[in-house]
Structures are given as C-alpha cells and as structure tokens.
Design a protein around this motif. Structure first.
Motif, PDB file in Angstrom:
ATOM      1  N   THR A 167       0.842  -1.292  -0.091  1.00 13.80           N
ATOM      2  CA  THR A 167       0.075   0.055  -0.211  1.00 13.80           C
ATOM      3  C   THR A 167       1.038   1.216   0.099  1.00 13.80           C
ATOM      4  O   THR A 167       2.120   1.159   0.196  1.00 13.80           O
ATOM      5  CB  THR A 167      -0.704   0.013   1.294  1.00 13.80           C
ATOM      6  N   PRO A 168       0.393   2.452  -0.220  1.00 15.03           N
ATOM      7  CA  PRO A 168       1.074   3.597  -0.081  1.00 15.03           C
ATOM      8  C   PRO A 168       1.614   3.713   1.266  1.00 15.03           C
ATOM      9  O   PRO A 168       2.769   4.122   1.325  1.00 15.03           O
ATOM     10  CB  PRO A 168       0.148   4.759  -0.719  1.00 15.03           C
ATOM     11  N   LYS A 169       0.845   3.448   2.062  1.00 11.55           N
ATOM     12  CA  LYS A 169       1.393   3.736   3.436  1.00 11.55           C
ATOM     13  C   LYS A 169       2.267   2.811   3.978  1.00 11.55           C
ATOM     14  O   LYS A 169       3.171   3.362   4.708  1.00 11.55           O
ATOM     15  CB  LYS A 169       0.023   3.565   4.543  1.00 11.55           C
ATOM     16  N   SER A 170       2.255   1.558   3.699  1.00 11.13           N
ATOM     17  CA  SER A 170       3.491   0.747   3.937  1.00 11.13           C
ATOM     18  C   SER A 170       4.651   1.181   3.054  1.00 11.13           C
ATOM     19  O   SER A 170       5.850   0.626   3.576  1.00 11.13           O
ATOM     20  CB  SER A 170       3.010  -0.752   3.597  1.00 11.13           C
ATOM     21  N   ALA A 171       4.584   1.446   1.762  1.00 15.06           N
ATOM     22  CA  ALA A 171       5.640   1.993   0.994  1.00 15.06           C
ATOM     23  C   ALA A 171       6.345   3.094   1.810  1.00 15.06           C
ATOM     24  O   ALA A 171       7.699   3.090   1.868  1.00 15.06           O
ATOM     25  CB  ALA A 171       5.085   2.519  -0.002  1.00 15.06           C
ATOM     26  N   ILE A 172       5.538   4.033   2.440  1.00 15.93           N
ATOM     27  CA  ILE A 172       6.292   5.065   3.171  1.00 15.93           C
ATOM     28  C   ILE A 172       7.058   4.746   4.409  1.00 15.93           C
ATOM     29  O   ILE A 172       8.115   4.969   4.522  1.00 15.93           O
ATOM     30  CB  ILE A 172       5.239   6.323   3.522  1.00 15.93           C
ATOM     31  N   LEU A 173       6.330   3.600   4.989  1.00 11.41           N
ATOM     32  CA  LEU A 173       6.902   3.184   6.255  1.00 11.41           C
ATOM     33  C   LEU A 173       8.113   2.470   6.131  1.00 11.41           C
ATOM     34  O   LEU A 173       9.259   2.498   6.601  1.00 11.41           O
ATOM     35  CB  LEU A 173       5.613   2.259   7.047  1.00 11.41           C
ATOM     36  N   SER A 174       8.056   1.594   4.992  1.00 11.98           N
ATOM     37  CA  SER A 174       9.055   0.695   4.455  1.00 11.98           C
ATOM     38  C   SER A 174      10.422   1.626   3.981  1.00 11.98           C
ATOM     39  O   SER A 174      11.613   1.511   4.589  1.00 11.98           O
ATOM     40  CB  SER A 174       8.837  -0.076   3.255  1.00 11.98           C
ATOM     41  N   ALA A 175      10.186   2.725   3.496  1.00 16.06           N
ATOM     42  CA  ALA A 175      11.371   3.481   3.094  1.00 16.06           C
ATOM     43  C   ALA A 175      12.090   4.199   4.301  1.00 16.06           C
ATOM     44  O   ALA A 175      13.257   4.311   4.421  1.00 16.06           O
ATOM     45  CB  ALA A 175      10.897   4.699   2.144  1.00 16.06           C
ATOM     46  N   ILE A 176      11.164   4.581   5.353  1.00 19.54           N
ATOM     47  CA  ILE A 176      11.561   5.289   6.532  1.00 19.54           C
ATOM     48  C   ILE A 176      12.384   4.018   7.321  1.00 19.54           C
ATOM     49  O   ILE A 176      13.642   4.509   7.651  1.00 19.54           O
ATOM     50  CB  ILE A 176      10.466   6.064   7.277  1.00 19.54           C
ATOM     51  N   ILE A 177      11.792   3.027   7.530  1.00 17.83           N
ATOM     52  CA  ILE A 177      12.356   1.928   8.214  1.00 17.83           C
ATOM     53  C   ILE A 177      14.018   1.772   7.380  1.00 17.83           C
ATOM     54  O   ILE A 177      14.983   1.635   7.950  1.00 17.83           O
ATOM     55  CB  ILE A 177      11.742   0.599   8.317  1.00 17.83           C
ATOM     56  N   PHE A 178      13.823   1.449   6.202  1.00 12.92           N
ATOM     57  CA  PHE A 178      14.999   0.980   5.470  1.00 12.92           C
ATOM     58  C   PHE A 178      16.143   2.234   5.523  1.00 12.92           C
ATOM     59  O   PHE A 178      17.326   1.923   6.146  1.00 12.92           O
ATOM     60  CB  PHE A 178      14.851   0.974   3.947  1.00 12.92           C
ATOM     61  N   ASN A 179      15.761   3.416   5.563  1.00  9.64           N
ATOM     62  CA  ASN A 179      16.501   4.529   5.628  1.00  9.64           C
ATOM     63  C   ASN A 179      17.261   4.384   7.190  1.00  9.64           C
ATOM     64  O   ASN A 179      18.568   4.803   7.451  1.00  9.64           O
ATOM     65  CB  ASN A 179      15.969   5.886   5.511  1.00  9.64           C
ATOM     66  N   ALA A 180      16.426   4.270   7.980  1.00 11.12           N
ATOM     67  CA  ALA A 180      16.894   4.227   9.392  1.00 11.12           C
ATOM     68  C   ALA A 180      17.892   3.141   9.849  1.00 11.12           C
ATOM     69  O   ALA A 180      19.136   3.348  10.313  1.00 11.12           O
ATOM     70  CB  ALA A 180      15.763   4.053  10.331  1.00 11.12           C
ATOM     71  N   LEU A 181      17.817   2.015   9.305  1.00 12.29           N
ATOM     72  CA  LEU A 181      18.790   0.757   9.166  1.00 12.29           C
ATOM     73  C   LEU A 181      19.944   0.990   8.481  1.00 12.29           C
ATOM     74  O   LEU A 181      21.034   0.716   8.944  1.00 12.29           O
ATOM     75  CB  LEU A 181      17.900  -0.495   8.655  1.00 12.29           C
ATOM     76  N   ILE A 182      19.661   1.642   7.362  1.00 16.32           N
ATOM     77  CA  ILE A 182      21.239   1.779   6.340  1.00 16.32           C
ATOM     78  C   ILE A 182      21.857   2.773   7.230  1.00 16.32           C
ATOM     79  O   ILE A 182      23.133   2.710   7.095  1.00 16.32           O
ATOM     80  CB  ILE A 182      20.809   2.113   5.032  1.00 16.32           C
ATOM     81  N   ILE A 183      21.454   3.860   7.802  1.00 19.25           N
ATOM     82  CA  ILE A 183      22.126   5.024   8.387  1.00 19.25           C
ATOM     83  C   ILE A 183      22.951   4.207   9.404  1.00 19.25           C
ATOM     84  O   ILE A 183      24.248   4.387   9.682  1.00 19.25           O
ATOM     85  CB  ILE A 183      21.350   6.074   8.920  1.00 19.25           C
ATOM     86  N   ILE A 184      22.375   3.280  10.339  1.00 19.14           N
ATOM     87  CA  ILE A 184      22.854   2.571  11.360  1.00 19.14           C
ATOM     88  C   ILE A 184      24.087   1.595  10.827  1.00 19.14           C
ATOM     89  O   ILE A 184      25.009   1.554  11.447  1.00 19.14           O
ATOM     90  CB  ILE A 184      21.866   1.748  12.378  1.00 19.14           C
TER      91      ILE A 184
END
Length: 197
Positions: free
Chosen positions: A5-22
């Motif tokens: 869904t569009p909401k899960s897409a946004i949430l997934s992008a945010i989670i991925f960015n947080a993980l990649i920064i770490i």
C-alpha cells in the motif's frame, strides 16, 4: 516495485533509511583503507560500489521491509502507524520543554564550572569592561599585529554584532572594503620601508 500500500511504502522507506544509516556508521568511523591505485580505477570502483549499489540496494531493501511490514501487520494497523496531528503537537511541546530545560542546565553548569568563560571572557580595567579575550579588537599602528578583518557592526570588531558578513565575491561593499584595506596596508608598508631610489 509492487509494494502493498502507499502507507506501507512510506513506512518501509523510513525503516530502510533508519537501518542503512545505522549500518553505515561503522564504515564512517573506520574509514576506508588506502590503496596506491590510479584515479581511473578508484572512480570505476566507487561508481560500481556506491553508484550502482546506491541505486539497486534501496529498491531491494525497501521491498524486503515492505514484505515484512505487510506480513506482520494488518492494513488497519499500518494506517495507525503514522502519528496524528495531536501526537505531533505533543512531541513538539515536549521537545521545546526539553530544549529549554537542557539549555538552562548547561548555563548553570557553565556558570559554576567556568564562570569567566561562560560570561564572555571579559577583560576589565579599573572596574570597566574594555573588551573580550575571544573577540578581536581594532588596533592601528605599526607596532601592532593586524588581526583578520572584522565585518561585525558598522566599523568592525563590534562584539554586539559578531557574525559573518555574508558578502560574496560579487558584492560591491566587499570589493570596496578590500580595496580600502589594500590601500591602507600599502601606505603603512611604504612608511616602514626606506626609499629604494
């Protein structure tokens, strides 16, 4: 990408960015090992690793996170992940209160531990403040070292206006000031050096 869904897409992008920064923090702290190779091979390698990798890996990572988010939560739960306006308002007020509290604590600690520095490292003579150890002052005369030019205030070296001038190379005010400084410097140099004629 076929995300749920569009909401899960946004949430997934945010989670991925947080993980990649770490994940990139150890690389940033460690750095990369020096290798004596040519510029062309370094460019080729960096384009391959960081360029193509930086384009492909986010798609794969966001898709993987989306699969996990969609499998672990119902669509209604995904809709409630995004904070509401009242939660954002509460977060802002807590942030402002914490910022004020921390600033006040920092001020108090500085006043106790470093009172002279916390109050501006002021220089006093006969009970009157005549300057600060931290802010340059204008000195004229051949016997003085000339510090870096100041853009603070109307005539420079104004502690109340100690910030950058933000004048760029196309600024007429900056060009005029540099020309004036150059002229006065040449006059001082001419007075000090004996005539060579």
């Amino acid at each position: 990408m076929g995300l749920s869904t569009p909401k899960s897409a946004i949430l997934s992008a945010i989670i991925f960015n947080a993980l990649i920064i770490i994940a990139l923090i150890p690389l940033a702290l460690k750095g990369v090992k020096y290798r004596p190779v040519g510029a062309a091979s370094i460019l080729r390698r960096n384009l391959l690793v960081y360029g193509i990798g930086g384009i492909v890996i986010p798609f794969i990572g966001i898709k993987a996170v989306d699969i996990l988010v969609s499998a672990s939560a119902s669509p209604k739960e995904i809709l409630h992940v995004a904070p509401s306006a009242s939660r954002l308002g509460h977060a802002r007020s807590v942030h402002a209160a914490d910022g004020t509290r921390l600033s006040t604590r920092g001020y108090r600690v500085a006043q106790v531990a470093f009172p002279h520095q916390a109050n501006g490292s002021l220089i006093e003579r006969d009970g009157k403040v005549i300057g600060s150890e931290l802010i340059a002052q204008s000195f004229a005369g051949d016997k003085y070292f000339h510090p870096r030019r100041s853009a603070a205030g109307q005539n420079g070296y104004d502690a109340g206006g100690s910030s950058g001038s933000n004048l760029g190379p196309t600024s007429k005010a900056l060009v005029d000031r540099v020309k004036g400084t150059r002229r006065s410097s040449r006059r001082r140099t001419a007075r000090r050096s004996p005539s060579t004629s």
